[in-house]
Scaffold this motif. Structure first.
Motif, PDB file in Angstrom:
ATOM      1  N   SER A  39      76.882 -33.427  69.766  1.00 27.93           N
ATOM      2  CA  SER A  39      77.370 -32.542  70.819  1.00 27.93           C
ATOM      3  C   SER A  39      78.139 -31.383  70.186  1.00 27.93           C
ATOM      4  N   THR A  40      77.787 -30.166  70.559  1.00 30.39           N
ATOM      5  CA  THR A  40      78.431 -28.996  69.971  1.00 30.39           C
ATOM      6  C   THR A  40      79.474 -28.412  70.920  1.00 30.39           C
ATOM      7  N   GLU A  41      80.308 -27.578  70.376  1.00 29.38           N
ATOM      8  CA  GLU A  41      81.408 -27.003  71.149  1.00 29.38           C
ATOM      9  C   GLU A  41      80.934 -26.242  72.380  1.00 29.38           C
ATOM     10  N   ALA A  45      71.516 -25.115  73.917  1.00 30.43           N
ATOM     11  CA  ALA A  45      70.690 -24.152  74.655  1.00 30.43           C
ATOM     12  C   ALA A  45      69.481 -24.821  75.301  1.00 30.43           C
ATOM     13  N   THR A  46      69.130 -26.020  74.849  1.00 27.53           N
ATOM     14  CA  THR A  46      67.980 -26.721  75.424  1.00 27.53           C
ATOM     15  C   THR A  46      68.344 -27.515  76.678  1.00 27.53           C
ATOM     16  N   ARG A  47      69.628 -27.635  76.986  1.00 33.66           N
ATOM     17  CA  ARG A  47      70.085 -28.366  78.175  1.00 33.66           C
ATOM     18  C   ARG A  47      70.226 -27.390  79.344  1.00 33.66           C
ATOM     19  N   PRO A  48      70.187 -27.891  80.569  1.00 32.84           N
ATOM     20  CA  PRO A  48      70.324 -26.997  81.732  1.00 32.84           C
ATOM     21  C   PRO A  48      71.746 -26.507  81.952  1.00 32.84           C
ATOM     22  N   GLU A 115      75.932 -24.672  84.890  1.00 39.24           N
ATOM     23  CA  GLU A 115      74.589 -24.331  84.424  1.00 39.24           C
ATOM     24  C   GLU A 115      74.652 -23.266  83.340  1.00 39.24           C
ATOM     25  N   THR A 116      73.696 -23.297  82.417  1.00 38.88           N
ATOM     26  CA  THR A 116      73.694 -22.433  81.247  1.00 38.88           C
ATOM     27  C   THR A 116      73.874 -20.950  81.578  1.00 38.88           C
TER      28      THR A 116
END
Length: 153
Positions: A39-41, A45-48, A115-116
């Motif tokens: 898990s990044t800070e 980008a591939t997650r919604p 959401e992104t």
């Protein structure tokens, strides 16, 4: 109306136990993100979207109890502070305790999913990342979700 908006993504896949409620963000809302491991800070980008919290846990055990993160590959080693501006939709709901729930840790908390596109536009990092205290002791949390196991609500 924002409050009636439903997620277009699978809320189970984002760690909710039930469908979250959509609410508009208020200006200068402070939130926190626990991260580490895969898990990044700023999220992937591939997650919604990206998960945050209104609560800032101070230890790894508290973070795991509240958010059941280790199953997702999140090692709960850092916490960062963010500010969310007005205009974002916040999806707020109770965290699923996980497939490998450890009742000794206590009840899970709530999370905020943004959401992104909203996260990119309305969320900014305002505080340095800091290491959470390592207080897991004898508690063993099995990392990474079992992709073959269906989630129930």
């Amino acid at each position: 109306m924002v409050a009636s908006r439903r997620p277009t993504w699978n809320w189970r896949d984002e760690g909710f136990i039930a469908p979250p409620i959509a609410v508009p963000s208020s200006p200068r809302l402070r939130m926190y993100r626990i991260w580490g491991g895969t898990s990044t800070e700023l999220g992937s980008a591939t997650r919604p979207g990206v998960c945050f919290s209104f609560h800032a846990p101070t230890t790894r055990r508290e973070a795991e109890r509240l958010f059941a993160l280790w199953e997702w590959g999140n090692r709960c080693s850092h916490i960062s502070t963010f500010e969310v501006g007005a205009g974002a939709t916040l999806f707020i709901g109770k965290v699923h305790p996980g497939d490998f729930y450890q009742s000794g840790l206590g009840a899970t908390g709530s999370q905020v999913f943004i959401e992104t596109p909203d996260a990119r536009k309305h969320v900014r990092r305002i505080g340095p990342a800091r290491l959470l205290g390592n207080d897991m002791g004898t508690h063993i949390v099995v990392p990474n979700r079992d992709p073959g196991k269906a989630r129930s609500s």
